[in-house]
Design a protein around this motif. Structure first.
Motif, short mmCIF file in Angstrom:
data_model
loop_
_atom_site.label_atom_id
_atom_site.label_comp_id
_atom_site.label_asym_id
_atom_site.label_seq_id
_atom_site.Cartn_x
_atom_site.Cartn_y
_atom_site.Cartn_z
N LEU A 154 86.46 -12.41 -9.76
CA LEU A 154 85.20 -12.71 -9.09
C LEU A 154 84.40 -11.43 -8.82
CD1 LEU A 154 83.47 -14.98 -7.98
CD2 LEU A 154 84.68 -14.75 -5.80
N ALA A 155 85.10 -10.37 -8.40
CA ALA A 155 84.42 -9.10 -8.16
C ALA A 155 83.81 -8.55 -9.45
CB ALA A 155 85.40 -8.09 -7.57
N GLY A 156 84.58 -8.60 -10.54
CA GLY A 156 84.06 -8.13 -11.83
C GLY A 156 82.90 -8.97 -12.32
N CYS A 176 85.50 -2.63 -13.08
CA CYS A 176 85.76 -3.07 -11.71
C CYS A 176 87.05 -3.89 -11.64
CB CYS A 176 84.57 -3.88 -11.20
SG CYS A 176 84.77 -4.55 -9.54
N ARG A 177 87.19 -4.87 -12.51
CA ARG A 177 88.41 -5.69 -12.56
C ARG A 177 89.64 -4.84 -12.81
NH1 ARG A 177 86.89 -10.36 -16.69
NH2 ARG A 177 89.02 -9.92 -17.30
N ILE A 202 90.53 -2.75 -9.70
CA ILE A 202 91.08 -3.54 -8.60
C ILE A 202 92.54 -3.91 -8.87
CG2 ILE A 202 90.93 -5.76 -7.38
CD1 ILE A 202 87.87 -5.54 -7.68
N SER A 208 80.84 -10.59 -10.43
CA SER A 208 79.69 -10.27 -9.56
C SER A 208 79.01 -8.98 -10.02
CB SER A 208 80.15 -10.13 -8.11
OG SER A 208 80.69 -11.33 -7.65
N VAL A 209 79.80 -7.97 -10.34
CA VAL A 209 79.22 -6.71 -10.81
C VAL A 209 78.46 -6.95 -12.11
CG1 VAL A 209 79.77 -4.42 -11.74
CG2 VAL A 209 80.87 -5.21 -9.64
N GLY A 256 81.63 -4.68 -14.92
CA GLY A 256 82.52 -5.68 -14.35
C GLY A 256 83.95 -5.52 -14.84
N PRO A 306 90.34 -13.00 -7.03
CA PRO A 306 89.43 -12.04 -6.39
C PRO A 306 88.97 -10.90 -7.31
CG PRO A 306 91.18 -12.64 -4.87
CD PRO A 306 91.55 -13.22 -6.22
N PRO A 307 89.88 -10.25 -8.08
CA PRO A 307 89.37 -9.21 -9.00
C PRO A 307 88.44 -9.78 -10.07
CG PRO A 307 91.75 -9.06 -8.81
CD PRO A 307 91.34 -10.28 -8.08
N LYS A 319 95.57 -2.75 -6.58
CA LYS A 319 96.20 -3.81 -5.79
C LYS A 319 97.64 -4.09 -6.23
CE LYS A 319 95.34 -8.46 -4.09
NZ LYS A 319 94.43 -9.61 -4.09
#
Length: 176
Positions: A23-25, A42-43, A46, A27-28, A39, A20-21, A50
């Motif tokens: 994928l989020a990074g 962001c990673r 997270i 995506s950014v 990104g 998930p982290p 988390k």
């Protein structure tokens, strides 16, 4: 790669928990490509939140992952350029100047990073200038310390991550 880097820093996070982290990074980075390293930050944020990982470890792991990826890509570009030149003989002058300059700059930057990193010499001045508005000097020192810990050519984990990077690039090449 990222899991192995984190593991070498004492954070053994299950690979599925890193998806998930990641994928989020991704995506950014994909949706806002003009935000340089967005990104990656962001990673880092997270996994810091988390998994309660120190910011220095979280950010260093992402920076190391990206730098190792760029290093392997640079080697592939050099190999591709050699094969290309063997096939066509030479590049058009303007293309040769532009591509040679870009390649030289990336090579110098990577060489500087590895030279300083393997010798455990501080790069904080460069990082504070680049990210000074986002990180305090003490945070940058922590990130640098984590990078130095990882950059040990005698350590098995370093070569394991390099091998994973090479395999990833080979699979990407074979896929294409």
């Amino acid at each position: 790669k990222w899991k192995e880097i984190l593991k070498s820093q004492g954070c053994d996070i299950p690979i599925l928990s890193l998806f998930p982290p990641f994928l989020a990074g991704f995506s950014v980075s994909y949706l806002a490509p003009m935000v340089i390293f967005g990104g990656e930050f962001c990673r880092s944020y997270i996994i810091k939140e988390k998994f309660s990982i120190p910011w220095s470890i979280a950010l260093a792991s992402v920076i190391l992952e990206r730098i190792l990826e760029w290093t392997i890509y640079l080697i592939v570009i050099f190999a591709g350029l050699i094969f290309f030149l063997i096939e066509i003989g030479s590049l058009p002058r303007n293309l040769g100047i532009v591509s040679g300059t870009i390649l030289a700059l990336f090579t110098i930057a990577m060489g500087f990073f590895y030279f300083k990193g393997f010798r455990k010499e501080s790069m904080v001045g460069v990082l504070v200038t680049a990210f000074g508005h986002k990180l305090s000097p003490s945070e940058v020192l922590g990130v640098e310390r984590e990078i130095f810990t990882f950059l040990n050519p005698r350590a098995v984990f370093f070569w394991r991550v390099v091998a994973i990077s090479i395999l990833r690039t080979i699979f990407a090449f074979l896929r294409g």
